[in-house]
Design a protein around this motif. Structure first.
Motif, PDB file in Angstrom:
ATOM      1  N   PHE A  22      15.875  11.369  34.823  1.00  0.00           N
ATOM      2  CA  PHE A  22      16.660  12.460  35.394  1.00  0.00           C
ATOM      3  C   PHE A  22      17.338  13.272  34.295  1.00  0.00           C
ATOM      4  O   PHE A  22      17.298  14.514  34.298  1.00  0.00           O
ATOM      5  N   LEU A  23      17.972  12.586  33.349  1.00  0.00           N
ATOM      6  CA  LEU A  23      18.742  13.282  32.325  1.00  0.00           C
ATOM      7  C   LEU A  23      17.865  13.907  31.246  1.00  0.00           C
ATOM      8  O   LEU A  23      18.164  15.009  30.767  1.00  0.00           O
ATOM      9  N   THR A  24      16.817  13.243  30.841  1.00  0.00           N
ATOM     10  CA  THR A  24      16.004  13.767  29.753  1.00  0.00           C
ATOM     11  C   THR A  24      14.946  14.764  30.234  1.00  0.00           C
ATOM     12  O   THR A  24      14.784  15.845  29.654  1.00  0.00           O
ATOM     13  N   GLU A  25      14.229  14.437  31.311  1.00  0.00           N
ATOM     14  CA  GLU A  25      13.106  15.271  31.743  1.00  0.00           C
ATOM     15  C   GLU A  25      13.517  16.359  32.727  1.00  0.00           C
ATOM     16  O   GLU A  25      12.827  17.385  32.842  1.00  0.00           O
ATOM     17  N   PHE A  26      14.592  16.157  33.473  1.00  0.00           N
ATOM     18  CA  PHE A  26      15.063  17.186  34.405  1.00  0.00           C
ATOM     19  C   PHE A  26      16.213  17.990  33.802  1.00  0.00           C
ATOM     20  O   PHE A  26      16.132  19.208  33.650  1.00  0.00           O
ATOM     21  N   VAL A  27      17.327  17.320  33.450  1.00  0.00           N
ATOM     22  CA  VAL A  27      18.493  18.027  32.928  1.00  0.00           C
ATOM     23  C   VAL A  27      18.214  18.608  31.550  1.00  0.00           C
ATOM     24  O   VAL A  27      18.627  19.734  31.238  1.00  0.00           O
ATOM     25  N   GLY A  28      17.522  17.833  30.701  1.00  0.00           N
ATOM     26  CA  GLY A  28      17.286  18.263  29.332  1.00  0.00           C
ATOM     27  C   GLY A  28      18.265  17.698  28.334  1.00  0.00           C
ATOM     28  O   GLY A  28      18.390  18.188  27.205  1.00  0.00           O
TER      29      GLY A  28
END
Length: 307
Positions: A22-28
Motif C-alpha cells: 500500500f505504502l510503496t506501490e500505491f502511496v509512493g
C-alpha cells in the motif's frame, strides 16, 4: 509556543505485507528499513520516517506523534498533561531515538486517542526516492499532514487539545450529514504553529474500531493525485470518498481505505494559513464539489432496493 507539526504516525497491524505494498506501490512512500523490534519505517521526505508500521495482533492506530519546539517546552507540556489528569509515560532514550526524537512522552486525550509528544526531529541526508516516481510530498515546516480522530466526549476532548496541548481552532462546524431533518455532528479542525489548515481534527462520535478516522498526505500537484486515483482503482483498494474539493482547507483529493481500516486522504493544493492571525471559521458544508462517501453510496443502494 504550542505544537509545531505532525511528525509521524504509528500503526499496529497483522497485515505488514499489505501495508508495505500500500505504502510503496500505491502511496509512493520509501521503505527506510526496519527498527530493532521489526517495525517497518517509511519516508515521504527527509525525516527519518513518517509512518511506522508495527507488527502486532490487531489493526490499530497506535499514536500520532507531534513535535514541540524544545526540551523545555516538552517538559512544560508534560506537566500540563499530568495536571489535566492524563497519564505521562516517558520513553527511554533508545525508544526516543527509534522515533527520530531527542525526547518523547506518550499519553492519550480524554477520548482515549493515542498521542506521542516529542522534541528533536531527526533528518537524513539520504535523498527521498519514491519507488513509483512521486516527485515529493508537501511537508516542510507544515509537517507530515494531518490526523483525524473521533471523540464521544467531544467538548472535553477539544478543550484538552486546545487548553492543554496548545492547538488552536481553525474551523468549528456542525455538519448535517443526514440532511436538514437528521442530527448534526460537531467537528473541530485545529491548527498547530504552522501554515497547514489543520494538523489534527475530530468528529463528534464513538472511536472507530481502527482507532482513527483518517490521516492525510499532500501531493504536489493534481496530476499526482489523479495518478494515485488510477493506482487505487488498478489495485482494487476500497474508495471511501470520490474525488472532490473541501470547503474549509480547499484540498482537492479522495479517500481510500488503508489495510487497517481507517482512511488515507490523498490531496493537493491545500490552503496555507497564517497561524498567528487566523480567525476561527464555521463552515456549513464539507465539500464544494465531489466527495461522495462510501456510506452515502451504500445508503442510496439500500433505498433503491427498498423502493
Amino acid at each position: 509556543m504550542g505544537i509545531k507539526a505532525l511528525g509521524y504516525v504509528v500503526v499496529e497491524t497483522e497485515k505488514a505485507a499489505e501495508w508495505d505494498r500500500f505504502l510503496t506501490e500505491f502511496v509512493g512512500a520509501m521503505h527506510a528499513g526496519d527498527a530493532a523490534d521489526g517495525t517497518a519505517l517509511y519516508r515521504v521526505d527527509d525525516r527519518v520516517f513518517r509512518l511506522a508500521i508495527k507488527p502486532g495482533t490487531r489493526e490499530w492506530f497506535v499514536a500520532a506523534g507531534y513535535e514541540v519546539e524544545s526540551r523545555a517546552a516538552l517538559d512544560a507540556l508534560a506537566e500540563k498533561v499530568a495536571a489535566a489528569g492524563r497519564s505521562v509515560e516517558w520513553a527511554s532514550a533508545d525508544d526516543a531515538r527509534a522515533r527520530g526524537a531527542d525526547a518523547l512522552f506518550r499519553t492519550s486525550d480524554p477520548a482515549g486517542n493515542g498521542l506521542e509528544l516529542y522534541c528533536g526531529d531527526a533528518r537524513t541526508a539520504e535523498p527521498f526516492v519514491s519507488p513509483i516516481g512521486v516527485p515529493c510530498f508537501i511537508t516542510s515546516d507544515m509537517g507530515m499532514g494531518h490526523a483525524v480522530f473521533s471523540a464521544p466526549n467531544f467538548d472535553e476532548t477539544i478543550a484538552f487539545h486546545c487548553d492543554v496541548l496548545g492547538f488552536r481552532q481553525t474551523d468549528m462546524p456542525r455538519f448535517e450529514l443526514f440532511g436538514p431533518d437528521g442530527p448534526s455532528m460537531g467537528f473541530a479542525f485545529l491548527h498547530a504553529d504552522n501554515g497547514r489548515h489543520h494538523s489534527i481534527a475530530f468528529g463528534e462520535g464513538p472511536v472507530p474500531p481502527s482507532g482513527a478516522v483518517h490521516i492525510m498526505l499532500e501531493y504536489p500537484t493534481l496530476i499526482e493525485v489523479g495518478k494515485a486515483h488510477d493506482r487505487m482503482k488498478r489495485f482494487g483498494y476500497p474508495e471511501s470518498a470520490t474525488l472532490g474539493r473541501h470547503v474549509n482547507d480547499q484540498t482537492t483529493g479522495f479517500y481510500v481505505q488503508t489495510p487497517s481500516g481507517f482512511d488515507l486522504e490523498v490531496g493537493c493544493d491545500s490552503l496555507v494559513i497564517d497561524p498567528a492571525t487566523w480567525e476561527t471559521t464555521r463552515h456549513e458544508a464539507i465539500s464544494t464539489w465531489g466527495h461522495e462517501w462510501a456510506w452515502q453510496k451504500a445508503l442510496k443502494e439500500q433505498q433503491g432496493e427498498q423502493a
